[in-house]
Each structure stands twice: as structure tokens, then as C-alpha cells.
Design a protein around this motif. Structure first.
Motif, PDB file in Angstrom:
ATOM      1  N   PRO A 336       0.884   3.000  19.148  1.00 36.05           N
ATOM      2  CA  PRO A 336       1.869   1.907  19.221  1.00 36.05           C
ATOM      3  C   PRO A 336       2.934   2.048  18.123  1.00 36.05           C
ATOM      4  O   PRO A 336       2.636   2.465  16.996  1.00 36.05           O
ATOM      5  CB  PRO A 336       1.020   0.650  19.006  1.00 36.05           C
ATOM      6  N   LEU A 337       4.161   1.684  18.442  1.00 34.55           N
ATOM      7  CA  LEU A 337       5.238   1.772  17.464  1.00 34.55           C
ATOM      8  C   LEU A 337       4.966   0.891  16.250  1.00 34.55           C
ATOM      9  O   LEU A 337       5.326   1.236  15.120  1.00 34.55           O
ATOM     10  CB  LEU A 337       6.570   1.384  18.103  1.00 34.55           C
ATOM     11  N   ASP A 338       4.332  -0.249  16.461  1.00 36.95           N
ATOM     12  CA  ASP A 338       4.031  -1.131  15.330  1.00 36.95           C
ATOM     13  C   ASP A 338       3.004  -0.520  14.385  1.00 36.95           C
ATOM     14  O   ASP A 338       3.007  -0.810  13.176  1.00 36.95           O
ATOM     15  CB  ASP A 338       3.555  -2.493  15.830  1.00 36.95           C
ATOM     16  N   THR A 339       2.119   0.325  14.906  1.00 37.65           N
ATOM     17  CA  THR A 339       1.174   1.036  14.038  1.00 37.65           C
ATOM     18  C   THR A 339       1.921   2.014  13.145  1.00 37.65           C
ATOM     19  O   THR A 339       1.660   2.107  11.934  1.00 37.65           O
ATOM     20  CB  THR A 339       0.128   1.783  14.884  1.00 37.65           C
ATOM     21  N   ILE A 340       2.862   2.735  13.741  1.00 38.28           N
ATOM     22  CA  ILE A 340       3.671   3.673  12.954  1.00 38.28           C
ATOM     23  C   ILE A 340       4.507   2.919  11.918  1.00 38.28           C
ATOM     24  O   ILE A 340       4.639   3.355  10.774  1.00 38.28           O
ATOM     25  CB  ILE A 340       4.555   4.516  13.887  1.00 38.28           C
ATOM     26  N   LYS A 341       5.042   1.771  12.325  1.00 40.04           N
ATOM     27  CA  LYS A 341       5.823   0.969  11.384  1.00 40.04           C
ATOM     28  C   LYS A 341       4.964   0.570  10.186  1.00 40.04           C
ATOM     29  O   LYS A 341       5.422   0.614   9.037  1.00 40.04           O
ATOM     30  CB  LYS A 341       6.372  -0.277  12.087  1.00 40.04           C
ATOM     31  N   SER A 342       3.727   0.204  10.430  1.00 38.09           N
ATOM     32  CA  SER A 342       2.826  -0.173   9.348  1.00 38.09           C
ATOM     33  C   SER A 342       2.567   1.003   8.404  1.00 38.09           C
ATOM     34  O   SER A 342       2.533   0.835   7.177  1.00 38.09           O
ATOM     35  CB  SER A 342       1.507  -0.692   9.924  1.00 38.09           C
ATOM     36  N   GLU A 343       2.399   2.190   8.970  1.00 38.92           N
ATOM     37  CA  GLU A 343       2.169   3.380   8.145  1.00 38.92           C
ATOM     38  C   GLU A 343       3.398   3.683   7.280  1.00 38.92           C
ATOM     39  O   GLU A 343       3.278   4.019   6.092  1.00 38.92           O
ATOM     40  CB  GLU A 343       1.850   4.588   9.031  1.00 38.92           C
ATOM     41  N   ILE A 344       4.579   3.579   7.858  1.00 39.40           N
ATOM     42  CA  ILE A 344       5.812   3.820   7.102  1.00 39.40           C
ATOM     43  C   ILE A 344       5.938   2.798   5.972  1.00 39.40           C
ATOM     44  O   ILE A 344       6.275   3.141   4.831  1.00 39.40           O
ATOM     45  CB  ILE A 344       7.037   3.767   8.038  1.00 39.40           C
ATOM     46  N   ASP A 345       5.652   1.537   6.299  1.00 32.15           N
ATOM     47  CA  ASP A 345       5.761   0.488   5.282  1.00 32.15           C
ATOM     48  C   ASP A 345       4.807   0.726   4.115  1.00 32.15           C
ATOM     49  O   ASP A 345       5.134   0.407   2.960  1.00 32.15           O
ATOM     50  CB  ASP A 345       5.497  -0.878   5.907  1.00 32.15           C
ATOM     51  N   GLN A 346       3.644   1.290   4.402  1.00 32.70           N
ATOM     52  CA  GLN A 346       2.708   1.602   3.315  1.00 32.70           C
ATOM     53  C   GLN A 346       3.302   2.636   2.363  1.00 32.70           C
ATOM     54  O   GLN A 346       3.158   2.517   1.133  1.00 32.70           O
ATOM     55  CB  GLN A 346       1.385   2.117   3.892  1.00 32.70           C
TER      56      GLN A 346
END
Length: 440
Positions: A336-346
Motif C-alpha cells: 500500500p502507498l500509505d505503508t511506503i509513506k510511513s517508511e519514508i516518514d521514519q
């Protein structure tokens, strides 16, 4: 003994590199305001002639977009002394190569010739500046060329409109909100009178920088330049009022559907300082930390280790009035794109809270030293750097000094800049999706 030899070699290498990268140049103005920069390098019998005009996609005509890019094409059409279609033929027939490109801030024309064709290169560029033919036939021809480029490079190309969507979400009033190539309806609606007015406003010697680099004699070149460019009349002073944008204080969310793609893309984008601001250089370094090379933080994490993304890239968009910064990722394995967004935010959060290691910092410095060497490794590269540093940075000697800015950046600077600009409430979150049958 071996360590001493290694140290000696490193010191010698640094000394040689610093010496080799010093670019000597002469600069002056003609009476009509044309800024001239000359760089003499007689190691090979080639010469580069180039002109950078301080006009780009942000410079509209009666609120119509795309004029600067259109003129990139139109000014190859012909002049009062060069028949239609002959401009490029003349260059090729004399062993030369040529090109032009337009950004949101400037337009750049250049030719490379054997050095005994220097006068030809100067004549061609003076003709482009003094005697262009701007008529209905040329406008119609190039209108079709630009439309085809728009279809090929933007509308029919997978992910071709990503940059346009980023611009639209970062800017509300500034012309940076519009694509550099412009909207076709604007060019279709433009009149011949508007095209001629645009040329008169922006393509005058006092809004241009001429660079001649390569196998030249400085004094002989100065005389030729005066002969060919001196008679061109000075234009009116260009008014450059900066359009102010309100800061982004709440997350902007957008969805764009692209019929040319099968995999979605997540784009996170921030508005950042102008290109002359030191923090813009820090953002270059942050991009390298996050995504340059397979050992970079985001690539290693979500592409290599977790297999969540096929691609990930962070990049800085340095512009004259403002800048932009973006990170994009294309998922794999139905992540999911939101999972990738979470990884980037980390990873962004780590930059905001932890200083990078000494090892990572040294690697970063080595990368930018290498980039500096490569950027000035050819006559064409030196010519473009000289023109850019003069037109957009107001500092021609930046070609020799820019590396000192990167050297001065500290791990504390990287942490500070990440905290100042890369926050969630300051960004656009763009979901760039395939167009399905049920989407209108």
C-alpha cells in the motif's frame, strides 16, 4: 609505511584536483548590456559558443504559458540572413553540434565547433538575437512540433505529468504552478503580435549572457564579439517582480490518474527556499543521503531489504524564486502507498532527530567532490556552468567556489534543514494512480 604512503597519495590527489578544477575566465559587458564570459582552454581544437537568456517558463505573456519553451524551438526557424531550415544544416555542415533547452527560469542555446569555426558560431548566435524571422508560417510549424513534444514527453508517457502535478500542488499564484512546456490552448490562442512582443521584451542583449569557451585567443575573440554583437540595440529593462506565496501550513492531498501506467506512485513534495539560499545546497545533500545509490537509506530499506518498492528517489528542484523538494516511490508486491509513506516518514524523522554518522558524512563529501570534478570536465560543461552561475546566481566565480559551500555543510546543518522544511504539515501528498475504467 603503507599508511604514510596512502596519506601522501591522498594529499597529492586533493592538491592536483583543486588545481585542475580552477576555471579561469574573463568577463565584461558590451555597451548594449550583453554580458560576455570568455574561458580559454587550448588543449583541444574545439570551441563552444552559447547564449543564456534570462527568460523561462515562469515568464508569461498576457497570462499565457509556454512562450519561452516555444521560442526555444522558434529561434531555430531562420533569420533575415539564414533561410528557413538552414540554421541546423549550417552547423552540421561545418562539423558542429548544437542544442537548446529551457527551464522555468532561463533558456540556453549552444553550439560546439572546431575552433577555426568560432566566427561562424558567433554569427549564428548574433543572427538569432538580431534578425529572427517570427512569422505565421514558423509559428504554425513550431506549434505542431511543441504539441507533438507535449504528447510524447508528457501526455502519452508513463508518469509524464508527475512534475506538472507537483508544481500545481506547491504553488498557487506563482507561475511555477504551470508546466514549463505550457498549455496548448494558450499557444493556440496567442497572436503573432504577442510572439513578437515577447521576443522584444526578453531576447535583447541586456537580458543575455554570451559564453565562449575553448581553443580561443582572448583579444581576437573580443574583437569578433564586438563586431557581431555590438550593433544589436539594447532592449528595455526586464521587470522581475517576485510573486509571493503564502507558506504551506497544512498537508495538501491530491490524486492524479494517468492512463499510461499500471503501477501507482506516491509523491511527497515540499516548497523550499530559492536556489541561492545555502539551505538549498543542504537539501541536495539530503537527497543523496536518502536515495543516491544502493547504499542510500531509502533505497536500501524499501527497495533492497523490505522489497516494498521498485523505485524510490528524492530530488531537489532548485529554482530562482523558490525551490521544490520531492520524494517518489513506486511500490511492488502490492505494498500500500500509505505503508511506503510511513517508511519514508521514519527516515525523514531520523534525519530530524539524529546526526548522520562520521562515515556517512565523509561519504557525502566525497560524492560532492566527485560531482564538482565531473561538472567541469568538458568545455561544454564549463560553458553552461559559467552561464548559469552568472544569470541565476549573479556570481560567475561560483564555478570555482560552489564546492566550498558543500564542504561547509555540517551534520548539524542537515538535521536543522530537515526539521525546518521536511514536515508533514508543509507538504503535498500526491497519489499518482492508474486510470481504471470506473474513473471518469
Amino acid at each position: 609505511m603503507m599508511n604514510k604512503l596512502k596519506l601522501l597519495f591522498c594529499l597529492l590527489f586533493v592538491g592536483i584536483m583543486g588545481f585542475a578544477q580552477e576555471v579561469d575566465f574573463t568577463e565584461y559587458n558590451l555597451d548594449n548590456g550583453l554580458h560576455v564570459i570568455l574561458h580559454q582552454d587550448n588543449t583541444a581544437p574545439v570551441v563552444n559558443t552559447s547564449v543564456m537568456y534570462h527568460v523561462g517558463g515562469k515568464d508569461l505573456k498576457n497570462d499565457k504559458t509556454g512562450f519561452a519553451h516555444f521560442f526555444e524551438h522558434l529561434l531555430f526557424e531562420g533569420t533575415e540572413n539564414i533561410k528557413k531550415g538552414d540554421f541546423m544544416k549550417i552547423i552540421s555542415a561545418n562539423g558542429g553540434s548544437f542544442n537548446a533547452n529551457t527551464s522555468l527560469d532561463r533558456t540556453y542555446y549552444f553550439e560546439t565547433f572546431p575552433s577555426n569555426k568560432l566566427e561562424l558560431g558567433l554569427w549564428l548566435e548574433s543572427e538569432r538575437m538580431m534578425h529572427p524571422v517570427i512569422g505565421e508560417q514558423g509559428v504554425e510549424t513550431q506549434n505542431e512540433v511543441v504539441k507533438e513534444e507535449r504528447r510524447r514527453s508528457y501526455d502519452n508517457r508513463p508518469y509524464g505529468n508527475v512534475l506538472q502535478v507537483i508544481q500545481k500542488n506547491l504553488f498557487n499564484k506563482h507561475p511555477y504552478k504551470d508546466p514549463n512546456i505550457g498549455y496548448m490552448e494558450d499557444l493556440d490562442a496567442a497572436t503573432l503580435e504577442e510572439f513578437n512582443e515577447y521576443f522584444d521584451e526578453y531576447y535583447a542583449p541586456n537580458n543575455a549572457t554570451l559564453v565562449v569557451a575553448g581553443d580561443i585567443d582572448i583579444e581576437k575573440t573580443k574583437k569578433l564579439i564586438k563586431d557581431y554583437f555590438g550593433p544589436i540595440p539594447e532592449g528595455n529593462k526586464v521587470d522581475r517582480a517576485k510573486i509571493e506565496e503564502k507558506p504551506i501550513t497544512e498537508t495538501v492531498t491530491d490524486t492524479f490518474y494517468d492512463p499510461n501506467i499500471q503501477l501507482p506512485m506516491l509523491v511527497l513534495a515540499w516548497r523550499t527556499p530559492e536556489m541561492k539560499d545555502r539551505d538549498a545546497y543542504v537539501l541536495d545533500m539530503i537527497s543523496t543521503i536518502l536515495s543516491e545509490g544502493k547504499s542510500s537509506r531509502l533505497y536500501k530499506k524499501i527497495v533492497d531489504d523490505k522489497k516494498q518498492a521498485l523505485q524510490v528517489s528524492a530530488f531537489n528542484l532548485p529554482l530562482e524564486d523558490y525551490g521544490g523538494y520531492a520524494i517518489y516511490a513506486i511500490p511492488q508486491n502490492n505494498t500500500p502507498l500509505d505503508t511506503i509513506k510511513s517508511e519514508i516518514d521514519q527516515e525523514i524523522r531520523k534525519l530530524q532527530t539524529e546526526k548522520i554518522s562520521d562515515r556517512e558524512y565523509q561519504k557525502l563529501q566525497n560524492t560532492f567532490e566527485n560531482n564538482f570534478v565531473n561538472s567541469n570536465s568538458s568545455i561544454a560543461g564549463i560553458a553552461e556552468s559559467l552561464a548559469t552561475d552568472n544569470v541565476l546566481y549573479d556570481n560567475t566565480n561560483l564555478i570555482n567556489k560552489e564546492i566550498e559551500i558543500y564542504r561547509s555543510i555540517t551534520p548539524e546543518d542537515i538535521k536543522r534543514v530537515a526539521n525546518e522544511y521536511l514536515n508533514k504539515n508543509q507538504r503535498a501528498e500526491i497519489y499518482y494512480l492508474p486510470k481504471s475504467e470506473d474513473v471518469e
